[in-house]
Design a protein around this motif. Structure first.
Motif, PDB file in Angstrom:
ATOM      1  N   ALA A   2     -12.467 -23.458 -47.239  1.00 33.00           N
ATOM      2  CA  ALA A   2     -12.211 -24.798 -46.704  1.00 33.00           C
ATOM      3  C   ALA A   2     -12.470 -24.786 -45.206  1.00 33.00           C
ATOM      4  CB  ALA A   2     -10.776 -25.203 -47.001  1.00 33.00           C
ATOM      5  N   PHE A   3     -13.189 -25.768 -44.742  1.00 32.77           N
ATOM      6  CA  PHE A   3     -13.602 -25.811 -43.342  1.00 32.77           C
ATOM      7  C   PHE A   3     -13.169 -27.091 -42.653  1.00 32.77           C
ATOM      8  CE2 PHE A   3     -16.643 -23.496 -45.855  1.00 32.77           C
ATOM      9  CZ  PHE A   3     -16.796 -22.318 -45.142  1.00 32.77           C
ATOM     10  N   LEU A   4     -12.881 -26.952 -41.383  1.00 30.98           N
ATOM     11  CA  LEU A   4     -12.751 -28.126 -40.537  1.00 30.98           C
ATOM     12  C   LEU A   4     -13.947 -28.102 -39.601  1.00 30.98           C
ATOM     13  CD1 LEU A   4     -11.030 -30.532 -39.453  1.00 30.98           C
ATOM     14  CD2 LEU A   4     -10.075 -28.936 -37.814  1.00 30.98           C
ATOM     15  N   LEU A   5     -14.846 -29.059 -39.772  1.00 27.78           N
ATOM     16  CA  LEU A   5     -16.031 -29.112 -38.937  1.00 27.78           C
ATOM     17  C   LEU A   5     -15.754 -30.049 -37.771  1.00 27.78           C
ATOM     18  CD1 LEU A   5     -18.996 -28.543 -38.317  1.00 27.78           C
ATOM     19  CD2 LEU A   5     -19.628 -30.300 -39.976  1.00 27.78           C
ATOM     20  N   GLN A   6     -15.736 -29.467 -36.591  1.00 26.47           N
ATOM     21  CA  GLN A   6     -15.391 -30.240 -35.410  1.00 26.47           C
ATOM     22  C   GLN A   6     -16.573 -30.400 -34.491  1.00 26.47           C
ATOM     23  OE1 GLN A   6     -11.978 -30.969 -33.632  1.00 26.47           O
ATOM     24  NE2 GLN A   6     -11.234 -28.888 -33.757  1.00 26.47           N
ATOM     25  N   GLY A   7     -16.782 -31.603 -34.058  1.00 30.96           N
ATOM     26  CA  GLY A   7     -17.848 -31.823 -33.092  1.00 30.96           C
ATOM     27  C   GLY A   7     -17.618 -33.170 -32.473  1.00 30.96           C
TER      28      GLY A   7
END
Ligand code: ADP
Ligand code: MG
Length: 700
Positions: A304-309
């Motif tokens: 599970a990923f939190l993609l932050q940008g």
């Protein structure tokens, strides 16, 4: 020796003792306490004071100036009018010295609360005013004979609790709670057990108090230093346990095999094709983010990923690129967006990719689909004929069944709760998860709140983007602004004009936006102006967005419906009316709607407000375009609860720890937790009790 041991283990733990174990708690009080979530003795001990007063008694025979605590009896009182009204209370100390108490504020309250001939304990600064002693606005509390005998309410630093009406009704005001706490503290000295929750070595390493000692000192601190130690300990405890919970979640996830994805990822033809067909090249940041995600999902367990940008950094493409690896392996991917406009935009973007990749079969599911169309789509999803399904909340409806959902992508995660996220995941058998944020979230917050996810950062924005010129204009500059807008519209650009949410009244919102719209139509008769708002039907909204996207509409007037995700590069001007009504992150989000093409872009904040708070926010926007920096400022102003809508997510508002002020503790707890894969039963029990079911359901 052995005997002591046995008797100790027979002691009941504070977590299993009901509140009625205290004397003086009958059925009525018990009910009210339970309603206020105080069920066990442990709950009571975690009802922390709001503040403390130093009520060490001073020598009462020889009064002196300065901070002092006295026991006094009320003689008389009256209201004096004059330049400033004041409530004057004459009293005598137990030793017979006269003193005067003065109140300038809250007079109504004191008139009601202070009673003749009653005994009070007062703390404050004693002044010698022309030979007589007086105290202005002392801290005071009525006490009775019994109180005088057992000194629960004075003689040391004393806790003040804030309680509510329901508690006050059953005599559980600050004093009432204090008595219960006092009784409890005696019992935990002798009879009741306070089990440790934090492993001993960790306490030692961080110079923390034992739990029992911390709980004693937080209520009745021996001195200021002990109070600080107690606070530190309990803050740490809170962060440690929450971090543990998140770590455990991550660990358990890792132990769950990925069911629908038997093959390890190899090279991916679809991905190669995408890269070849894109009208631009991926940024280094995008390449790295994709690589990191793919590396982490090489294994056989779910990830599970939190993609932050930052806004506009191109997160969608990263998610899509990863998705292709699943699709090529015959696995379905679902992307959930918070609004129909956004879902449709994703759908349109992907379908318009030149030569969209053979083998990618797109479908879209929103609430505005006709019944018949929906049936067909559902069927395709069930049979596996479509392998990339984009939608809104509609995706989690019960009748939607996937053939083999292996990856769930959530766009703009802050608009969804944990439950909704999980509901979509449950449609697959342990699918992987990528969630994307609208604006960056400060690192400390990520470590705690999203500690169960792998954090992936997308650092840079696509090349060639010019900085967005941000201006703060006052009302009287409006005509100049319209002149400039006209100039740019004549050059073929487009413009957004956003009206804020006026709290609790959608009607008023709409009124402001509608009025603005009518006026703008008159001011810009040569251009097409449209109004979009949440009350429109989805088809109407989509039609307007479509016309804006293809350039038929030049000015789009809107309530905040366009806040998230909308991507129209030719729109280069964003005007935000009443900018002071928006939070920093929201303003940053809105600004992110422009500056998406290679043309120069503008964000105009219109506000006549000159409150400090508004200034701080608007100036932050003028100063920087770095979403991470702005998130930090926002966090400072609003606090984490509001920033992330924690409640809505089913996540905690911490009781004593402060994610901003206690940053260093957050990091420490996060690191310390890594050394422990198990905690005591008591600790697990405490965690389960403290956090929502949605978060702890996996802790069997
Ligand atoms: P956000 O991160 O805010 O969700 P999007 O994914 O909507 O941003 O991307 C913003 C815009 O940038 C889109 O129009 C997208 O097609 C474009 N874009 C994405 N990656 C690149 C790139 N490497 N070079 C140029 N434009 C890009
Ligand atoms: Mg986006």
């Amino acid at each position: 020796m052995r005997k002591v041991q046995t008797s100790k283990t027979q002691q009941k733990s504070i977590s299993e003792l009901p509140i009625s174990a205290l004397s003086g708690i009958g059925d009525t009080k018990k009910k009210v306490l339970n309603k206020n979530e105080i069920i066990t003795i442990e709950d009571l001990l975690y009802f922390f004071p709001r503040k403390y007063v130093d009520r060490n008694l001073h020598d009462m025979f020889f009064l002196r100036e300065g901070y002092i605590t006295l026991i006094v009896k009320i003689q008389s009182f009256y209201l004096a009018h004059g330049k400033k009204s004041r409530f004057i209370v004459q009293c005598k100390t137990l030793q017979g010295n006269p003193i005067t108490l003065l109140f300038f504020n809250g007079i109504q309250y004191y008139r009601y609360a202070i009673k003749k001939d009653q005994t009070y304990i007062v703390s404050g600064n004693l002044d010698n005013f022309h030979g007589s002693f007086q105290m202005i606005h002392p801290e005071l509390e009525q006490i009775d004979q019994e109180d005088l005998e057992n000194a629960i309410h004075f003689g040391r630093i004393i806790p003040i609790y804030s309680t509510n009406e329901s508690l006050k009704k059953v005599a559980l005001d600050s004093r009432g709670i204090r008595k219960l706490i006092h009784q409890t503290l005696k019992k935990i000295e002798t009879e009741w057990n306070v089990p440790e929750l934090i492993p001993e070595p960790i306490l030692k390493k961080n110079n923390l108090l034992q739990r029992k000692e911390a709980l004693k000192q937080i209520h009745y601190p021996e001195n200021q230093k002990k109070l600080e130690e107690a606070k530190l300990t309990l803050k740490y405890e809170e962060l440690f346990l929450f971090s543990f919970l998140m770590q455990k979640k991550k660990e358990i996830r890792k132990s769950i095999p990925r069911e629908v994805f038997p093959k390890p990822f190899g090279s991916c033809q679809l991905y190669e094709m995408l890269i070849k067909n894109l009208p631009f090249t991926l940024t280094q940041g995008q390449i790295e983010a994709i690589k990191r995600i793919l590396d982490l999902i090489q294994g056989n367990s779910m990830s599970a990923f939190l993609l932050q940008g930052d806004v506009g950094s191109g997160k969608t493409l990263v998610a899509f690129a990863c998705a292709l690896h699943y699709i090529e392996n015959g696995i379905q991917v679902a992307l959930m967006a918070p609004t129909e406009i956004l879902a449709r935009q994703h759908y349109n973007t992907l379908t318009s990719l030149p030569g969209l990749l053979p083998g990618v079969h797109l479908d879209i599911l929103t609430s505005s689909e006709t019944k018949k169309n929906k049936e067909i789509t559902l069927d395709r999803i069930r049979r596996g004929d479509s392998n990339f399904i984009i939608g809104t909340h509609s995706l989690i409806e019960e009748n939607i069944i996937f053939k083999n959902l292996g990856l769930v992508i959530i766009d703009e995660q802050h608009r969804f709760g944990v439950q909704q996220r999980e509901a979509l995941r449950k449609k697959g058998r342990n699918p992987d998860l990528i969630i994307m944020t609208a604006t960056p979230i400060p690192r400390t917050l990520c470590l705690t709140i999203f500690g169960d996810l792998e954090l992936v950062y997308l650092k840079e924005k696509p090349a060639g983007r010019k900085p967005i010129k941000t201006l703060w204009l006052k009302e009287h500059q409006r005509s100049g602004l319209y002149k400039s807008i006209r100039k740019y519209l004549n050059l073929g650009r487009q413009c957004y004009i956003v009206y804020p949410l006026i709290e609790e009244s959608e009607k008023l919102d709409l009124k402001a936006a509608t009025e603005g719209y009518e006026e703008l139509k008159k001011i810009f008769p040569e251009f097409r102006v449209e109004l979009i708002h949440s009350k429109l039907k989805p088809e109407e909204k989509e039609q307007i967005m479509q016309n804006f996207r293809n350039g038929k509409v030049q000015i789009l007037v809107s309530t905040t419906v366009i806040e998230v995700g909308v991507d129209i590069p030719n729109a280069t001007i964003m005007v935000i009316e009443h900018a002071e009504r928006f939070g920093i992150s929201q303003l940053h989000q809105l600004r992110g709607r422009v500056g998406r093409g290679s043309e120069e872009s503008f964000c105009i904040l219109i506000s006549d407000s000159d409150t400090e708070n508004a200034k701080e926010r608007l100036e932050a926007l003028l100063k920087t375009q770095d979403g991470f920096e702005l998130a930090e400022v926002d966090l400072k102003i609003r606090g984490p609860g509001e920033l992330l809508g924690l409640k809505q997510h089913g996540l905690p508002n911490f009781k004593i720890a402060d994610l901003i002020k206690d940053r260093h503790l957050v990091e420490k707890a996060y690191e310390d937790v890594k050394e422990y894969s198990e905690l005591s039963d008591e600790a697990i029990k405490f965690i389960k009790k403290t956090y929502d079911e949605g978060i702890v359901d996996f802790l069997i």
